[in-house]
Design an enzyme around this catalytic site. Structure first.
Site, PDB file in Angstrom:
ATOM      1  N   ASP A  68     -10.272  34.576 -33.166  1.00 41.10           N
ATOM      2  CA  ASP A  68     -11.577  35.009 -32.673  1.00 41.10           C
ATOM      3  C   ASP A  68     -12.720  34.739 -33.635  1.00 41.10           C
ATOM      4  OD1 ASP A  68     -11.060  36.858 -34.624  1.00 41.10           O
ATOM      5  OD2 ASP A  68     -10.886  38.577 -33.274  1.00 41.10           O
ATOM      6  N   VAL A  93       0.831  -1.202   0.000  1.00 42.94           N
ATOM      7  CA  VAL A  93       0.000   0.000   0.000  1.00 42.94           C
ATOM      8  C   VAL A  93       0.863   1.249   0.000  1.00 42.94           C
ATOM      9  CG1 VAL A  93      -1.708   1.306   1.306  1.00 42.94           C
ATOM     10  CG2 VAL A  93      -1.931  -1.166   1.104  1.00 42.94           C
ATOM     11  N   ASN A 100       2.992   6.578   5.428  1.00 43.51           N
ATOM     12  CA  ASN A 100       2.308   6.743   4.151  1.00 43.51           C
ATOM     13  C   ASN A 100       1.212   7.800   4.235  1.00 43.51           C
ATOM     14  OD1 ASN A 100       1.849   5.958   1.405  1.00 43.51           O
ATOM     15  ND2 ASN A 100       0.005   4.908   2.072  1.00 43.51           N
ATOM     16  N   GLU A 157      11.281   3.109   1.883  1.00 42.42           N
ATOM     17  CA  GLU A 157      10.638   2.069   2.698  1.00 42.42           C
ATOM     18  C   GLU A 157      10.911   0.680   2.125  1.00 42.42           C
ATOM     19  OE1 GLU A 157       6.531   3.224   2.859  1.00 42.42           O
ATOM     20  OE2 GLU A 157       7.076   5.297   3.313  1.00 42.42           O
ATOM     21  N   ASP A 191       4.039  11.321   4.285  1.00 46.28           N
ATOM     22  CA  ASP A 191       3.926  11.515   2.838  1.00 46.28           C
ATOM     23  C   ASP A 191       2.845  12.540   2.496  1.00 46.28           C
ATOM     24  OD1 ASP A 191       5.861   9.654   2.497  1.00 46.28           O
ATOM     25  OD2 ASP A 191       4.600   8.147   1.529  1.00 46.28           O
ATOM     26  N   ASP A 229      -2.803  37.093 -32.729  1.00 46.80           N
ATOM     27  CA  ASP A 229      -3.488  38.164 -33.443  1.00 46.80           C
ATOM     28  C   ASP A 229      -3.021  39.499 -32.872  1.00 46.80           C
ATOM     29  OD1 ASP A 229      -5.102  37.871 -35.571  1.00 46.80           O
ATOM     30  OD2 ASP A 229      -6.926  37.473 -34.453  1.00 46.80           O
ATOM     31  N   GLU A 271      -0.917   5.512  -5.357  1.00 51.50           N
ATOM     32  CA  GLU A 271      -2.314   5.579  -5.803  1.00 51.50           C
ATOM     33  C   GLU A 271      -2.883   6.980  -5.718  1.00 51.50           C
ATOM     34  OE1 GLU A 271      -2.252   4.894  -1.451  1.00 51.50           O
ATOM     35  OE2 GLU A 271      -1.351   3.843  -3.145  1.00 51.50           O
TER      36      GLU A 271
END
Length: 906
Positions: free
Chosen positions: A643, A292, A737, A712, A741, A339, A297
């Site tokens: 435009d 995990v 985590n 880790e 983190d 432009d 994720e």
């Protein structure tokens, strides 16, 4: 009309195309000349609801919460918590569940905030409509239109509701989105159409979502929202899946590849632990927690939040992002094709000089000839809006305002000389011709446009309306060049009188249904064959002042490695004068490159030369797409502004299409990735800066998260190999985590732009997010971070200290030091200032306090199975964890001195 239910039944009728305008107006109880009153419009809005299509199903708060816990990893953690509680480890079960809940709350808050940001952007992007209410032309949100409203249409506008047309001056509609018909459809106010005619044959109707490609018209709203033909189609469509940005797709692929490696590594760690005699449950939870922790994720969610919030910051700076990928890709722009009018200039046109039939030179002192001023007032489409201000194209407004300053009341003049027909301006023709009643049975034809487009329509000098027209084509072009060389935009005016006694040189037909009273007027159909035998009655020079910030913005682009290309439909001399004032680099062409010269080049030659051209003049909008494609074939990343309707293909072709928000057409805005609310070139530069900042911050987040995850993994993988016990418990991994983190990582997403962000070249469009040393940094710093944590464990085991608490603390504090160091890839933290990102500084302080609480607060200490560290142990932890910060600062010093990792590949 009161809320008696009749209108709802009326609105659902499908035979509006067969009914006379008078009958439609009577049924909706509206005077087409006056329009609805604001009070009546408000009442009908309350009755019928907003003029919007039904949105796809919006995710509810409950759905967002469920999605947070539906993640596979979260489900596995919940199962692990149940297993832990079942086998007699309730503390582990409670801790895992608590962390799962906290992680879900943070994920929900991120997603909810991103959803709110995107909803706000969608509201800002809502289109507008021009309506006549209480005899005043006003702009209202298209969602506020009601049945019976009188809507004004011009070329480039998207039709905001289903309309029964009552005025149609050469109106053509692109109905391909609704009917599949590829060619524009000619519209009419009077047509014999069967009741069961297919949509494509209902020439008296304009349907919501279709595009006005030519001409000008007015119509009565007969259906809104889901009762429109487009609404009926929308009701049949399934909701489409949301698209991910390219960056999210790359990160998703990376996460999938990483998952395979992480699962294999965790299986190996589990097996090694069992071989060493560790408890199976402990090793299962450890391997699971590591999986995990190692999986990034949160990356897709963080990317979405960063892009959405970045888009909101851009919106606050007047750049509305319509497609999120534009935020991420802005950092790659190498060319900005802009432009001139309204983007580099103020779009506040003023008549500065003129030349009329008198033989004198252009002047701003002598009053202009009356015939010229009246032509300027009649041959203009500016309308009088709220507060007595004219509205419309800036050039048109300038002409009408100039006429008013010289004693001509444009509305009164228009009533005396009713406009009977017109050939609208188009980029292909370069001119506009109108036909007016002269009050004596004849007609007056008035033309304005670019001098080179008007001159071929003029004959030798002749008398017009009793005044001498002293300029022939040659004299006109000579005077035009003199005005253009002064940096002015030049427009020529010509006139032709067709008296009644000559007979109708033009085809006559009867136009009915102009008003409720069935007033009948004679309208003569005007064609391009009638644009002949005009006499030039004068020239005007119009100036559009530069925006004060434009020159600085161009300079900033040059320093950022971005080439600025100016594209204009103006005279080459005018373009050159503006380019000199803005210090736009000349390139190989000494003067502006014209559209005529561009047309002579084939695609291969243009590709060779386009990289050296910086100023284009007299360029038609459709030629822009050739310029974009030529640059793209050279590997450039192009932002293009536009435009008009004809700009839409170039905007879609460009890597970043940028439409004008004030004067731009709906078609251009729909095709663009970004809309400039203030039509300002400096806003583009600010958006590029913001895009670079957002991309940099996403890279910083990735650098920080993946480095901590790799640390880790290294720690848990190496410890058993060097005969050390399991260094961390599952709850320690989950805590790092979540807290270590999470808080600092999110704070990195709001890091300010680096000091020299606009003094570096654009990144390559195909550059990987892991390029420029990021993956090397993740590997070596992760190994170093894991190594110092392992050193703390080895020292603690050898000295009998609280080795597991020390390992836990060193790993957490090392990551915090790393968060401070990676705020910039090159600049030292001390040069930036520790408190220059208050969010990160507070996150680090809060995380340190939480980490110490797990050691010194008895209840937390028992939960995390830690022990209070002695002063000596804490000093050792601080010393070891600071190694990572020092090492990264050394890396940045080496990069500042020219060190390179060697390759930009991922």
């Amino acid at each position: 009309m009161r809320g008696d239910g009749k209108m709802s039944a009326v609105q659902s009728a499908t035979s509006w195309h067969t009914r006379p305008v008078s009958a439609v107006a009577a049924e909706w109880k509206v005077d087409p000349v006056l329009g609805l009153s604001p009070e009546e419009a408000a009442q009908r809005l309350a009755q019928h609801g907003p003029n919007r299509l039904r949105e796809g199903k919006r995710r509810s708060v409950l759905r967002m919460i469920i999605d947070q816990v539906a993640d596979v990893m979260i489900i596995v953690l919940v199962i692990a918590a149940i297993v832990a509680g079942t086998v007699g480890a309730p503390e582990d079960a409670v801790a895992i569940l608590a962390i799962v809940v906290l992680n879900g709350v943070l994920g929900f808050l991120q997603e909810y905030r991103a959803d709110r940001a995107m909803r706000a952007l969608q509201r800002m992007a809502a289109p507008n409509a021009h309506v006549r209410r209480g005899h005043v032309v006003m702009t209202v949100p298209a969602g506020d239109l009601v049945p019976g409203d009188v809507v004004l249409l011009e070329a480039g506008m998207v039709v905001p509701a289903d309309l029964r047309l009552m005025v149609a001056w050469h109106v053509r509609m692109d109905e391909s989105a609704l009917t599949g018909e590829s060619l524009p459809v000619e519209k009419s106010t009077v047509a014999t159409v069967p009741e069961d005619a297919p949509l494509g044959d209902r020439r008296t109707m304009a349907f919501k979502g279709t595009v006005t490609t030519y001409g000008r018209g007015e119509g009565i709203v007969v259906a809104t929202g889901m009762k429109t033909e487009l609404g009926r189609v929308a009701a049949l469509l399934d909701e489409a899946d949301a698209l991910r940005t390219p960056l999210q797709q790359r990160l998703q692929r990376f996460a999938s590849q990483l998952a395979v490696g992480v699962v294999a590594l965790c299986a190996a760690i589990f097996a090694i632990g069992l071989l060493r005699g560790e408890p199976p449950l402990l090793m299962f939870l450890t391997a699971l927690s590591l999986a995990v922790a190692a999986m990034p994720e949160a990356l897709p969610a963080v990317v979405t939040v960063s892009l959405a919030l970045g888009a909101r910051r851009m919106a606050a700076r007047h750049a509305l992002i319509r497609h999120l990928p534009a935020v991420e890709t802005l950092g790659s722009v190498t060319y900005i094709c802009a432009d001139k009018t309204g983007t580099l200039t103020q779009n506040r046109m003023e008549v500065r000089a003129w030349r009329d039939s008198a033989p004198d030179v252009a002047t701003t002192n002598a009053p202009p000839a009356r015939i010229l001023v009246e032509a300027m007032a009649l041959n203009a489409d500016a309308t009088l809006g709220e507060e007595g201000r004219h509205r419309g194209d800036p050039t048109e407004v300038a002409l009408v305002e100039f006429a008013r300053l010289h004693g001509v009341d444009a509305p009164a003049l228009a009533r005396r000389h009713v406009r009977l027909g017109e050939l609208p301006f188009s980029s292909e023709r370069g001119r506009m011709t109108t036909m007016h009643d002269d009050g004596a049975g004849g007609v007056i034809l008035l033309m304005k446009g670019a001098p080179e487009r008007v001159a071929p329509c003029c004959r030798s000098p002749a008398a017009v309306a009793g005044e001498s027209a002293a300029m022939g084509a040659a004299a006109m072009m000579s005077a035009a060049n003199a005005l253009a060389n002064a940096g002015l935009r030049v427009m020529a005016f010509a006139r032709r009188d067709v008296p009644k006694r000559t007979g109708p040189a033009l085809t006559e037909r009867t136009l009915t249904e102009r008003t409720l009273t069935e007033r009948t007027l004679t309208e003569r159909t005007l064609t391009e064959q009638d644009e002949r035998d005009f006499a030039c009655i004068g020239l005007v020079g119009i100036a559009d002042p530069l925006r004060p910030e434009a020159a600085a913005a161009v300079r900033e682009c040059r320093e950022a490695g971005i080439h600025v290309v100016m594209i204009t439909g103006d005279h080459p001399a005018t373009a050159d004068a503006i380019a000199r004032d803005l210090s736009i680099e000349a390139g190989d062409e000494r003067t502006a490159f014209t559209g005529a010269a561009l047309a002579q080049l084939d695609d291969e030659v243009l590709q060779q030369r386009v990289g050296k051209i910086r100023v284009y003049a007299r360029v038609a909008p459709e030629q822009k797409i050739r310029i974009v494609r030529a640059l793209q074939r050279r590997g450039e990343f192009v932002a293009m502004t536009g435009d008009g309707v004809n700009d839409a293909p170039a905007l879609r072709q460009a890597d970043i299409g940028i439409a004008m928000g004030r004067v731009g057409t709906d078609v251009a805005r729909e095709a663009a990735d970004m809309v400039l609310v203030d039509d300002n070139f400096a806003t583009i530069v600010s958006a590029v800066r913001e895009g670079r900042r957002i991309y940099d911050n996403i890279r910083k987040f990735i650098r920080y998260i993946l480095t901590g995850n790799s640390a880790e993994i290294w720690l848990l993988f190496i410890a058993p190999l060097v005969a050390l016990p399991l260094p961390l418990l599952p709850i320690h991994i989950l805590w790092i985590n979540l807290v270590t983190d999470g808080l600092p990582g999110l704070a990195l997403a709001v890091e300010r732009a680096e000091r020299h962000i606009m003094q570096r070249p654009p990144r390559a469009p195909d550059e990987s997010v892991f390029a420029r040393g990021l993956w090397q940094h993740v590997l070596w710093v992760g190994l170093l971070m894991g190594g110092v944590a392992l050193a703390a464990q080895a020292w603690g085991v050898r000295t009998g200290a609280h080795w597991q608490s020390m390992t836990f603390t060193v790993l957490a504090l090392s990551q915090l030091g790393h968060a401070l160091a990676v705020r910039s890839e090159r600049e030292s933290l001390f040069a930036q200032g520790v408190w220059s990102n208050p969010a990160l500084a507070l996150a680090v302080v809060a995380t340190v306090a939480l980490q110490l609480a797990t050691l010194y607060v008895p209840a937390l200490s028992r939960l995390f199975k830690t022990a209070p560290l002695t002063t000596r142990e804490l000093i050792v932890c601080l010393a070891l964890s600071s190694v990572v910060f020092v090492a990264v600062e050394i890396e940045k010093a080496m990069l500042r001195r020219g060190f390179r990792y060697g390759t930009n590949a991922s």
